[in-house]
Scaffold this motif. Structure first.
Motif, PDB file in Angstrom:
ATOM      1  N   LEU A 187     -25.787  -8.867 -25.611  1.00 47.84           N
ATOM      2  CA  LEU A 187     -24.361  -8.952 -25.928  1.00 47.84           C
ATOM      3  C   LEU A 187     -24.071 -10.109 -26.883  1.00 47.84           C
ATOM      4  CD1 LEU A 187     -22.909  -8.198 -22.388  1.00 47.84           C
ATOM      5  CD2 LEU A 187     -22.664  -6.753 -24.419  1.00 47.84           C
ATOM      6  N   VAL A 188     -24.687 -11.249 -26.631  1.00 44.13           N
ATOM      7  CA  VAL A 188     -24.482 -12.394 -27.526  1.00 44.13           C
ATOM      8  C   VAL A 188     -25.038 -12.076 -28.910  1.00 44.13           C
ATOM      9  CG1 VAL A 188     -25.052 -14.823 -27.948  1.00 44.13           C
ATOM     10  CG2 VAL A 188     -24.416 -14.070 -25.650  1.00 44.13           C
ATOM     11  N   ARG A 189     -26.197 -11.480 -28.955  1.00 45.24           N
ATOM     12  CA  ARG A 189     -26.780 -11.116 -30.253  1.00 45.24           C
ATOM     13  C   ARG A 189     -25.949 -10.047 -30.956  1.00 45.24           C
ATOM     14  NH1 ARG A 189     -31.553 -13.561 -31.486  1.00 45.24           N
ATOM     15  NH2 ARG A 189     -32.545 -14.661 -29.780  1.00 45.24           N
ATOM     16  N   GLY A 232     -30.009 -14.469 -39.824  1.00 37.33           N
ATOM     17  CA  GLY A 232     -31.410 -14.136 -39.606  1.00 37.33           C
ATOM     18  C   GLY A 232     -32.036 -15.129 -38.645  1.00 37.33           C
ATOM     19  N   GLU A 233     -33.306 -14.953 -38.390  1.00 34.55           N
ATOM     20  CA  GLU A 233     -34.022 -15.901 -37.538  1.00 34.55           C
ATOM     21  C   GLU A 233     -34.547 -17.047 -38.393  1.00 34.55           C
ATOM     22  OE1 GLU A 233     -34.069 -16.281 -34.478  1.00 34.55           O
ATOM     23  OE2 GLU A 233     -33.345 -14.354 -33.788  1.00 34.55           O
ATOM     24  N   PRO A 234     -34.652 -18.243 -37.915  1.00 38.55           N
ATOM     25  CA  PRO A 234     -34.368 -18.688 -36.557  1.00 38.55           C
ATOM     26  C   PRO A 234     -32.905 -19.038 -36.312  1.00 38.55           C
ATOM     27  CG  PRO A 234     -35.260 -20.520 -37.773  1.00 38.55           C
ATOM     28  CD  PRO A 234     -35.250 -19.328 -38.711  1.00 38.55           C
ATOM     29  N   ALA A 235     -32.041 -18.849 -37.313  1.00 38.35           N
ATOM     30  CA  ALA A 235     -30.631 -19.218 -37.175  1.00 38.35           C
ATOM     31  C   ALA A 235     -29.965 -18.464 -36.022  1.00 38.35           C
ATOM     32  CB  ALA A 235     -29.877 -18.957 -38.476  1.00 38.35           C
ATOM     33  N   GLN A 236     -30.328 -17.197 -35.821  1.00 45.96           N
ATOM     34  CA  GLN A 236     -29.692 -16.441 -34.752  1.00 45.96           C
ATOM     35  C   GLN A 236     -30.029 -17.026 -33.380  1.00 45.96           C
ATOM     36  OE1 GLN A 236     -30.383 -12.172 -33.185  1.00 45.96           O
ATOM     37  NE2 GLN A 236     -28.921 -11.972 -34.888  1.00 45.96           N
ATOM     38  N   THR A 237     -31.279 -17.396 -33.181  1.00 45.81           N
ATOM     39  CA  THR A 237     -31.662 -18.019 -31.911  1.00 45.81           C
ATOM     40  C   THR A 237     -30.946 -19.357 -31.742  1.00 45.81           C
ATOM     41  OG1 THR A 237     -33.787 -16.900 -31.845  1.00 45.81           O
ATOM     42  CG2 THR A 237     -33.600 -18.930 -30.558  1.00 45.81           C
ATOM     43  N   LEU A 289     -23.865 -21.219 -28.875  1.00 43.15           N
ATOM     44  CA  LEU A 289     -22.779 -20.556 -28.155  1.00 43.15           C
ATOM     45  C   LEU A 289     -22.902 -20.786 -26.654  1.00 43.15           C
ATOM     46  CD1 LEU A 289     -22.419 -17.151 -30.027  1.00 43.15           C
ATOM     47  CD2 LEU A 289     -21.010 -19.207 -30.248  1.00 43.15           C
ATOM     48  N   GLY A 290     -24.109 -20.611 -26.128  1.00 41.25           N
ATOM     49  CA  GLY A 290     -24.303 -20.822 -24.690  1.00 41.25           C
ATOM     50  C   GLY A 290     -23.966 -22.242 -24.274  1.00 41.25           C
ATOM     51  N   SER A 291     -24.441 -23.195 -25.045  1.00 40.12           N
ATOM     52  CA  SER A 291     -24.180 -24.601 -24.718  1.00 40.12           C
ATOM     53  C   SER A 291     -22.694 -24.923 -24.775  1.00 40.12           C
ATOM     54  CB  SER A 291     -24.920 -25.517 -25.696  1.00 40.12           C
ATOM     55  OG  SER A 291     -26.293 -25.311 -25.623  1.00 40.12           O
TER      56      SER A 291
END
Length: 190
Positions: free
Chosen positions: A126-128, A137-142, A148-150
């Motif tokens: 859902l977050v992705r 793109g990665e690694p920016a998405q991770t 967002l979680g933090s």
């Protein structure tokens, strides 16, 4: 003899309700046994341990929250999706503080069931999905998932603890501005 009507699922649901009343950390097999008027040993035919019980409660909470988030995100993208996701988490935490705490529970791998893993994976998806609206793109998405979680979970945890109650503007006034700031950051991420 097993009491009729008791099951792992019923104990998990009762544990989730108890967590909202007394706090997730206060939920134990003993507390549930008292609630059902049975001996503690009789519950061990339904749950293996206290950690198993807490993992089951976390599964209930993660599943409920994922279902609510998925419904809120339907048909939304970008800023609207980000606000919808954040608001679902915040509303759930305020309505179900014990269950929300359970969603942060790190259970031992030995007690994690398929439903727990699936519910956790659904949150990540859902977050992705929200982040697809920002074309990262990665690694920016991770990195963005972690940001967002933090931010969202940190804010909610501090708000529930009363950390924002002593100053103006109110936590309710700051919340949409903080989510808008996240949107701005995500749109300008290079």
């Amino acid at each position: 003899m097993v009491r009729v009507g008791l099951s792992g699922a019923r104990l998990a649901q009762a544990g989730a309700e108890l967590a909202d009343e007394v706090g997730f950390e206060q939920v134990t097999v003993s507390a549930l046994a008292r609630q059902f008027g049975v001996q503690v040993a009789s519950l061990y035919s339904h749950v293996r341990s206290s950690d198993d019980l807490k993992a089951r409660i976390a599964t209930v909470a993660l599943t409920e929250l994922a279902d609510q988030a998925a419904a809120a995100l339907a048909g939304r993208a970008g800023r609207d999706a980000l606000h919808a996701l954040a608001d679902v988490y915040r509303d759930y935490a305020r309505t179900h503080p014990g269950r929300y705490a359970a969603t942060r529970h790190a259970a031992a791998a030995s007690v994690l069931g398929e439903q727990y893993v699936a519910a956790g994976r659904k949150h990540s998806e859902l977050v992705r999905a929200v982040l697809r609206g920002y074309d990262l793109g990665e690694p920016a998405q991770t990195d963005a998932v972690r940001l967002l979680g933090s931010t969202i979970h940190g804010y909610i945890t501090l708000e529930l603890a009363g950390s924002f109650s002593h100053s103006e503007p109110s936590a309710a006034d700051s919340w949409p501005r903080i989510i808008d700031a996240l949107d701005t950051l995500l749109r300008s991420w290079s």
